[in-house]
Enzyme design. Structure first.
Site, PDB file in Angstrom:
ATOM      1  CG  LEU A   1      49.220  40.394  58.863  1.00 11.39           C
ATOM      2  CD1 LEU A   1      47.876  40.059  59.467  1.00 11.39           C
ATOM      3  CD2 LEU A   1      49.048  40.700  57.380  1.00 11.39           C
TER       4      LEU A   1
ATOM      5  CB  CYS B   1      35.124  45.917  31.528  1.00 14.16           C
ATOM      6  SG  CYS B   1      33.937  46.452  32.776  1.00 14.16           S
TER       7      CYS B   1
ATOM      8  CD  GLU C   1      35.697  41.788  54.577  1.00 12.31           C
ATOM      9  OE1 GLU C   1      36.298  42.840  54.318  1.00 12.31           O
ATOM     10  OE2 GLU C   1      35.349  40.982  53.696  1.00 12.31           O
TER      11      GLU C   1
ATOM     12  CG  ASP D   1      36.153  47.636  49.459  1.00  8.81           C
ATOM     13  OD1 ASP D   1      35.483  48.006  48.459  1.00  8.81           O
ATOM     14  OD2 ASP D   1      36.850  46.609  49.446  1.00  8.81           O
TER      15      ASP D   1
ATOM     16  CE1 TYR E   1      34.082  46.459  52.760  1.00  8.20           C
ATOM     17  CE2 TYR E   1      35.691  46.124  54.520  1.00  8.20           C
ATOM     18  CZ  TYR E   1      35.083  45.697  53.343  1.00  8.20           C
ATOM     19  OH  TYR E   1      35.441  44.518  52.799  1.00  8.20           O
TER      20      TYR E   1
ATOM     21  CB  CYS F   1      38.653  49.173  29.871  1.00  5.53           C
ATOM     22  SG  CYS F   1      39.016  50.173  31.319  1.00  5.53           S
TER      23      CYS F   1
ATOM     24  CB  CYS G   1      37.303  48.068  38.042  1.00  5.74           C
ATOM     25  SG  CYS G   1      37.209  49.822  37.650  1.00  5.74           S
TER      26      CYS G   1
ATOM     27  NE  ARG H   1      34.783  36.057  47.985  1.00  3.11           N
ATOM     28  CZ  ARG H   1      35.662  36.375  47.040  1.00  3.11           C
ATOM     29  NH1 ARG H   1      36.125  35.479  46.225  1.00  3.11           N
ATOM     30  NH2 ARG H   1      36.078  37.622  46.933  1.00  3.11           N
TER      31      ARG H   1
HETATM   32  S1  SF4 Z   1      35.261  49.849  31.716  1.00  2.56           S
HETATM   33 FE1  SF4 Z   1      35.031  48.445  33.434  1.00  2.56          FE
HETATM   34  S2  SF4 Z   1      37.142  48.024  34.083  1.00  2.56           S
HETATM   35 FE2  SF4 Z   1      37.196  49.865  32.804  1.00  2.56          FE
HETATM   36  S3  SF4 Z   1      37.034  51.547  34.244  1.00  2.56           S
HETATM   37 FE3  SF4 Z   1      34.966  51.095  33.554  1.00  2.56          FE
HETATM   38  S4  SF4 Z   1      34.166  49.668  35.081  1.00  2.56           S
HETATM   39 FE4  SF4 Z   1      36.373  49.720  35.326  1.00  2.56          FE
END
Ligand code: SF4
Length: 365
Positions: free
Chosen positions: A93, A215, A50, A151, A133, A212, A205, A38
């Protein structure tokens, strides 16, 4: 989808209206994992990480990454290594073409770019094993160039956020999602934005159980608002798998065993394995003994002593399911058929790169 893109196109981004990107990057600053690739802008390190992380989970890829860059810290050391050694570092791998392509691309960079990583996106894209990508990831993470990464994580996040029905595995879908990703990315913040959206897909996600309720984008997420998060991303093709039946013969003659190197376009090109008979369906040892391939392999080998046999195990690859059995057989004579194999002292077998399937068998002993 086109209406959505048009709407996004008309948003006043020049005035700094990058709301979604700002929320993603704020989330990223708090939640990102501390990963060794990172905090670097070295394109070589970014590229290797990657490639390892394609088809591989971070937890599994971490040790491989650390071992790989410790042995091959730069383009020159990778280009100078033999394909066999690179494959040995990759052993376990899977998707071994990634390792062969890494080395081929390093040789190409040594020849065409004086041993340096090319800076231009098109040149990066011209290297073996690097698709859109990976090229976008390298140039944006290393030099903050404004190329959006798309991706599996990004497909998922965007398809849910905007309830996009276009299949992600269609040509149209790839174009539309790339366009959408570009529209959401502030050009001067490509590095941070790209890392943020990928990490958001990997941690928040999630494919099966997206978080959610916690989120930061829940109010903007069209799939969530419509109550059909699970519908996205849409795919047009289901992956078809093929069953194969492998029978390996771990043949012992004095202090030796026999291997051959796989070639051609099949799985595991360049890796070593024991003599193999493949059948179209399940076959037990008695049935194998009746086959022409078995007779050819053991003709004039004297008395056969089946010391250990491992019953069929299931080994799942991306598009194939292998049912593999191993037979450890001692022979009295080295016959003509075995002379076409590589004769290996039994205690040196670990020096040869092998598939994970064979590695597991050898570990069991
Ligand atoms: S609310 Fe957020 S975590 Fe849930 S599907 Fe939508 S973007 Fe993804």
């Amino acid at each position: 989808m086109f209406a959505l893109i048009k709407q996004l196109d008309n948003m006043p981004k020049g005035n700094g209206d990058w709301t979604i990107s700002r929320e993603l990057t704020a989330w990223y600053q708090t939640n990102k994992r501390d990963l060794p690739w990172r905090d670097t802008d070295d394109p070589y390190i970014i590229w290797v990480s990657e490639i390892i992380l394609q088809q591989t989970r971070v937890a599994q890829g971490m040790d491989y990454f650390l071992r790989f860059v410790s042995r091959f810290p730069d383009i020159a050391s990778l280009a100078a290594a033999s394909e066999e050694e690179v494959l040995k570092y990759w052993q376990g791998l899977g998707y071994y073409s990634r390792a062969r392509n890494l080395r081929a691309a390093a040789c190409d960079m040594a020849e065409r770019f004086g041993g340096h990583f090319p800076v231009h996106y098109k040149e990066v894209l011209s290297l073996k094993g690097i698709g859109e990508y990976t090229a976008a990831a390298v140039v944006s993470f290393a030099w903050n160039q404004p190329y959006p990464v798309v991706d599996g994580n990004v497909f998922r996040v965007l398809s849910r956020l905007f309830a996009v029905d276009t299949p992600i595995d269609s040509t149209e879908g790839k174009k539309e999602f790339t366009r959408l990703a570009a529209l959401l990315m502030p050009p001067s913040e490509a590095r941070l934005h790209n890392q943020a959206i990928m990490e958001f897909g990997a941690l928040q996600c999630l494919p099966q159980n997206p978080a959610c309720p916690t989120c930061p984008l829940v109010c903007k997420c069209m799939a969530y608002q419509a109550g059909n998060v699970r519908r996205y991303p849409v795919k047009q093709h289901k992956t078809r798998t093929r069953d194969r039946y492998f029978h390996y013969f771990h043949i012992i003659y004095k202090n030796y065993t026999y291997l051959h190197r796989r070639s051609g376009k099949d799985i595991w090109t360049g890796l070593y394995e024991f003599p193999l008979i493949e059948t179209d369906a399940v076959a037990d040892f008695a049935e194998l003994q009746q086959s022409e391939a078995f007779r050819r392999l053991f003709n004039h080998a004297g008395r056969l002593t089946v010391a250990v046999s491992h019953p069929q195990t299931k080994h799942v690859l991306s598009h194939q399911i292998l049912y593999a059995a191993f037979y450890r057989i001692e022979i009295e004579e080295e016959n003509e058929a075995l002379q076409s194999y590589t004769r290996v002292p039994t205690d040196e077998i670990d020096n040869y790169p092998v598939s994970r399937l064979i590695h597991i068998y050898l570990e069991k002993g």
